[in-house]
Write a protein that holds these residues in place. Structure first.
Motif, PDB file in Angstrom:
ATOM      1  N   ASN A  72      -7.497   1.929  -0.054  1.00  0.00           N
ATOM      2  CA  ASN A  72      -6.608   0.916  -0.623  1.00  0.00           C
ATOM      3  C   ASN A  72      -7.085   0.437  -1.989  1.00  0.00           C
ATOM      4  O   ASN A  72      -6.270   0.109  -2.857  1.00  0.00           O
ATOM      5  N   GLU A 118      -4.509  -1.404  10.995  1.00  0.00           N
ATOM      6  CA  GLU A 118      -4.133  -1.077  12.373  1.00  0.00           C
ATOM      7  C   GLU A 118      -4.735   0.258  12.799  1.00  0.00           C
ATOM      8  O   GLU A 118      -5.198   0.416  13.935  1.00  0.00           O
ATOM      9  N   THR A 175       3.975   2.402  -0.902  1.00  0.00           N
ATOM     10  CA  THR A 175       2.753   2.307  -0.084  1.00  0.00           C
ATOM     11  C   THR A 175       2.257   0.860   0.053  1.00  0.00           C
ATOM     12  O   THR A 175       1.118   0.639   0.435  1.00  0.00           O
ATOM     13  N   ASP A 176       3.118  -0.092  -0.229  1.00  0.00           N
ATOM     14  CA  ASP A 176       2.705  -1.499  -0.184  1.00  0.00           C
ATOM     15  C   ASP A 176       2.280  -1.947   1.212  1.00  0.00           C
ATOM     16  O   ASP A 176       1.576  -2.947   1.359  1.00  0.00           O
ATOM     17  N   ASN A 177       2.713  -1.219   2.227  1.00  0.00           N
ATOM     18  CA  ASN A 177       2.363  -1.590   3.604  1.00  0.00           C
ATOM     19  C   ASN A 177       1.012  -1.039   4.048  1.00  0.00           C
ATOM     20  O   ASN A 177       0.592  -1.243   5.183  1.00  0.00           O
ATOM     21  N   TRP A 178       0.298  -0.358   3.155  1.00  0.00           N
ATOM     22  CA  TRP A 178      -0.938   0.310   3.572  1.00  0.00           C
ATOM     23  C   TRP A 178      -2.065  -0.655   3.930  1.00  0.00           C
ATOM     24  O   TRP A 178      -2.928  -0.309   4.722  1.00  0.00           O
ATOM     25  N   ASP A 179      -2.065  -1.856   3.379  1.00  0.00           N
ATOM     26  CA  ASP A 179      -3.106  -2.813   3.755  1.00  0.00           C
ATOM     27  C   ASP A 179      -3.067  -3.063   5.257  1.00  0.00           C
ATOM     28  O   ASP A 179      -4.089  -2.987   5.943  1.00  0.00           O
ATOM     29  N   SER A 180      -1.876  -3.344   5.773  1.00  0.00           N
ATOM     30  CA  SER A 180      -1.745  -3.599   7.213  1.00  0.00           C
ATOM     31  C   SER A 180      -1.780  -2.313   8.013  1.00  0.00           C
ATOM     32  O   SER A 180      -2.375  -2.261   9.100  1.00  0.00           O
ATOM     33  N   LEU A 181      -1.180  -1.248   7.487  1.00  0.00           N
ATOM     34  CA  LEU A 181      -1.145   0.034   8.206  1.00  0.00           C
ATOM     35  C   LEU A 181      -2.541   0.581   8.444  1.00  0.00           C
ATOM     36  O   LEU A 181      -2.897   0.957   9.574  1.00  0.00           O
TER      37      LEU A 181
END
Length: 251
Positions: free
Chosen positions: A91, A228, A219-225
């Protein structure tokens, strides 16, 4: 004995970020943390226009996770924290405002493939074969999967993951989008990396930064993805299968 390190060298506006570990450039938590902070430091340095990510030594770019550290994990929180190290590096590379060129001089395994996939433009030597071995030790390439699938496609990622004990050639990696070009010798690789970096360092920095945003669009959701995914790996590393398998590799 050689000591692990992460270094940053600014050569005329090109920031060379290099990591090393005597155990085939394996990545313990300390190296992962240092690597992320070094990339952030280079990103904040206005005199650096473009980054090169490379490792020390000749034979292996990165052997992935440190098996010794994995063996020592005794609870899911520690496991999640370890795999979050890889998530944080990927990230950090994704969020870095500067383009990152990968220089892969040798084999890349597991997390090493993830690092190569997280660069913006990756060059390699003919010795830079790749392997996703995680399933064979009882876990999976969960944290690095988004980066690998983004570069090589879900089908190729799945093929490599399920055929977990096979190395795939540098030519295969080039054909399937991980490497932009493969070179016969280390000198040819280094020359190509430097030429590309030097050219990019002379371009409009605003245009480069905007291009970086475009490259990583969606790819903005990669922090949470990736967080997990680190939880999944942190849980699986505690399984009896994984514990027994890792003990055979421990040095």
């Amino acid at each position: 004995m050689d000591q692990p390190y992460v270094t940053l060298e600014n050569k005329n506006g090109i920031g060379f970020v290099e990591f090393f570990h005597p155990n085939k450039n394996a990545m313990p938590t300390s190296i992962l943390s240092d690597l992320a902070s070094t990339i952030k430091k280079a990103d904040a340095d206005e005199t650096i226009k473009v980054l090169v990510l490379q490792s020390g030594g000749d034979r292996t770019f990165c052997a992935g996770a440190s098996f010794n550290e994995l063996v020592a994990i005794e609870d899911s929180e520690t496991g999640e924290r370890f795999f979050s190290g890889f998530a944080n590096v990927i990230n950090t590379m994704r969020r870095c405002s500067k383009l990152i060129i990968g220089r892969v001089q040798g084999k890349a395994v597991g997390g090493g493939v993830g690092l190569a996939a997280a660069t913006d433009y990756c060059l390699a030597s003919k010795y830079a074969s790749i392997k996703l071995s995680e399933l064979s030790i009882g876990i999976g390439p969960f944290v690095i999967e988004p980066a690998v699938s983004r570069k090589m496609g879900k089908t190729i990622m799945a093929q490599m993951t399920l055929n977990a004990e096979a190395f795939y050639s540098a030519d295969f990696a080039e054909k399937n989008g991980l490497y932009a070009e493969v070179f016969e010798t280390k000198k040819e690789l280094d020359d190509a990396v430097f030429t590309l970096a030097e050219n990019l360092s002379k371009y409009n920095p605003e245009a480069l930064s905007e291009m970086k945003r475009v490259i990583w669009e969606g790819t903005d959701n990669w922090d949470s993805l990736l967080s997990e995914r680190a939880k999944i790996s942190g849980r699986l590393v505690l399984s009896g299968f994984t514990k027994n398998t890792l003990k055979r590799f421990k040095k």
